[in-house]
Design a protein around this motif. Structure first.
Motif, PDB file in Angstrom:
ATOM      1  N   THR A  47      77.570  44.951 -30.185  1.00  0.00           N
ATOM      2  CA  THR A  47      77.122  44.437 -28.888  1.00  0.00           C
ATOM      3  C   THR A  47      78.064  43.354 -28.372  1.00  0.00           C
ATOM      4  O   THR A  47      78.427  43.338 -27.192  1.00  0.00           O
ATOM      5  CB  THR A  47      75.692  43.876 -28.989  1.00  0.00           C
ATOM      6  OG1 THR A  47      74.808  44.914 -29.413  1.00  0.00           O
ATOM      7  CG2 THR A  47      75.220  43.345 -27.638  1.00  0.00           C
ATOM      8  N   PHE A 300      69.382  43.814 -28.385  1.00  0.00           N
ATOM      9  CA  PHE A 300      70.819  44.063 -28.414  1.00  0.00           C
ATOM     10  C   PHE A 300      71.183  45.453 -27.921  1.00  0.00           C
ATOM     11  O   PHE A 300      72.248  45.631 -27.312  1.00  0.00           O
ATOM     12  CB  PHE A 300      71.359  43.798 -29.820  1.00  0.00           C
ATOM     13  CG  PHE A 300      71.639  42.348 -30.077  1.00  0.00           C
ATOM     14  CD1 PHE A 300      72.929  41.849 -29.985  1.00  0.00           C
ATOM     15  CD2 PHE A 300      70.616  41.460 -30.373  1.00  0.00           C
ATOM     16  CE1 PHE A 300      73.204  40.501 -30.197  1.00  0.00           C
ATOM     17  CE2 PHE A 300      70.868  40.115 -30.589  1.00  0.00           C
ATOM     18  CZ  PHE A 300      72.169  39.632 -30.497  1.00  0.00           C
ATOM     19  N   VAL A 304      73.593  46.658 -24.294  1.00  0.00           N
ATOM     20  CA  VAL A 304      74.599  47.724 -24.185  1.00  0.00           C
ATOM     21  C   VAL A 304      74.215  48.692 -23.072  1.00  0.00           C
ATOM     22  O   VAL A 304      75.041  49.051 -22.233  1.00  0.00           O
ATOM     23  CB  VAL A 304      74.738  48.473 -25.524  1.00  0.00           C
ATOM     24  CG1 VAL A 304      75.670  49.679 -25.356  1.00  0.00           C
ATOM     25  CG2 VAL A 304      75.240  47.543 -26.610  1.00  0.00           C
TER      26      VAL A 304
END
Length: 309
Positions: A47, A300, A304
């Motif tokens: 990430t 996380f 993305v």
């Protein structure tokens, strides 16, 4: 008889087992390097790297070599640090249910080999990170030193602040990912570091509550062992509350991310406060632990997804 034979075989060194195969060897090595920790940390590393590419205007497919060296190097230094941790903790791991079957305890892998495995993995991992930027390698080594020396060898057995010190190492992976692309200071990796740093105490203190008696037997001064559940719950709620403002520093990720992150934070805080009403502290700790795992993954992965062009 079959179960007895299997139990006896687990105490035989791998190289001396008559039916040792790749699967059994990998199972033992996975336990030594703590493969679950490696996997979870790679999510945050990726990430950090992905966001750096996004904010720097770089294309993912054009930087696959950076992606490879970053993830490969990070995986190795994390695995190596965990191996050294296993080597150091082999004198107390037999006292805890969740660690008593580690290869360093059962004797299936010689302790010196575990130590050398750790050293080799850290060395190769650092060299891999150097193929990206010097900053990435330095951050990797900071994580190693913090986890092995400051946490495992010093604070873990002496202070209730061991969880906080260990959180520094656990917060480094996303910074490594970012630094592999952009070695200069940026607010995003700093916030990622803070997110991971603040997430870890309530996560691990929940585990410590679940395994309180095991830690007590091993002589590890975890907060619930030394100061009890009431103090531990108060501190966990404070740590969770500190997470509330952080997503707003990532406003450039957009409203969808801010909404998801805020809902996750508020939900965790509500669950934490509910712990003051629950009579079953261990059950509440289990809920907090499970929530923390889902929190980290969703947060996380969302970072993305919202930045996919």
């Amino acid at each position: 008889m079959a179960n007895l034979k299997a139990a006896q075989e687990t105490t035989i060194p791998l190289e001396e087992r008559p039916h040792a195969n790749i699967k059994s060897v990998w199972k033992e090595i996975s336990a030594v390097i703590k493969i679950g920790i490696v996997h979870s940390n790679l999510i945050t590393t990726f990430t950090g790297l992905w966001l750096a590419l996004h904010f720097m205007g770089e294309k993912f497919l054009e930087n696959l070599h950076v992606v490879f060296f970053t993830l490969f190097g990070s995986a190795l230094i994390i695995a190596g640090s965990c191996s050294v941790n296993n080597y150091i903790d082999r004198d107390i791991d037999h006292l805890m249910e969740r660690t008593k079957n580690r290869p360093t305890v059962t004797g299936t892998i010689e302790p010196k080999r575990v130590l050398w495995l750790g050293i080799i993995l850290i060395t190769v991992g650092t060299l891999s990170l150097l193929m990206t930027t010097v900053a990435a390698a330095i951050f990797g080594l900071i994580g190693v030193v913090t986890y092995v020396f400051l946490y495992t060898m010093w604070t873990k057995r002496n202070y209730t602040l061991n969880t906080v010190v260990g959180s520094i190492a656990g917060a480094i992976p996303p910074v490594i990912g970012w630094a592999a692309v952009d070695p200069h200071f940026h607010v995003v990796p700093f916030i990622l570091f803070l997110l991971m740093f603040l997430w870890q105490p309530p996560h691990f203190l929940a585990l410590a509550m679940k395994r309180c008696e095991e830690y007590r037997a091993a002589g590890i001064p975890m907060l619930p062992v030394v100061h009890g559940f009431a103090m531990t719950k108060r501190q966990m709620v404070i740590w969770v509350a500190c997470l509330l403002p952080l997503p707003f520093y990532l406003f450039s990720l957009g409203t969808p991310f801010l909404t998801i992150a805020t809902l996750l934070n508020v939900g965790w805080l509500i669950l934490g406060l509910y712990g003051f009403k629950m009579k079953d502290d261990v059950k509440w700790a289990k809920w907090m632990f499970v929530y923390s795992l889902n929190y980290l993954t969703i947060l996380f992965v969302a970072m993305v997804i919202v930045t996919i062009d």
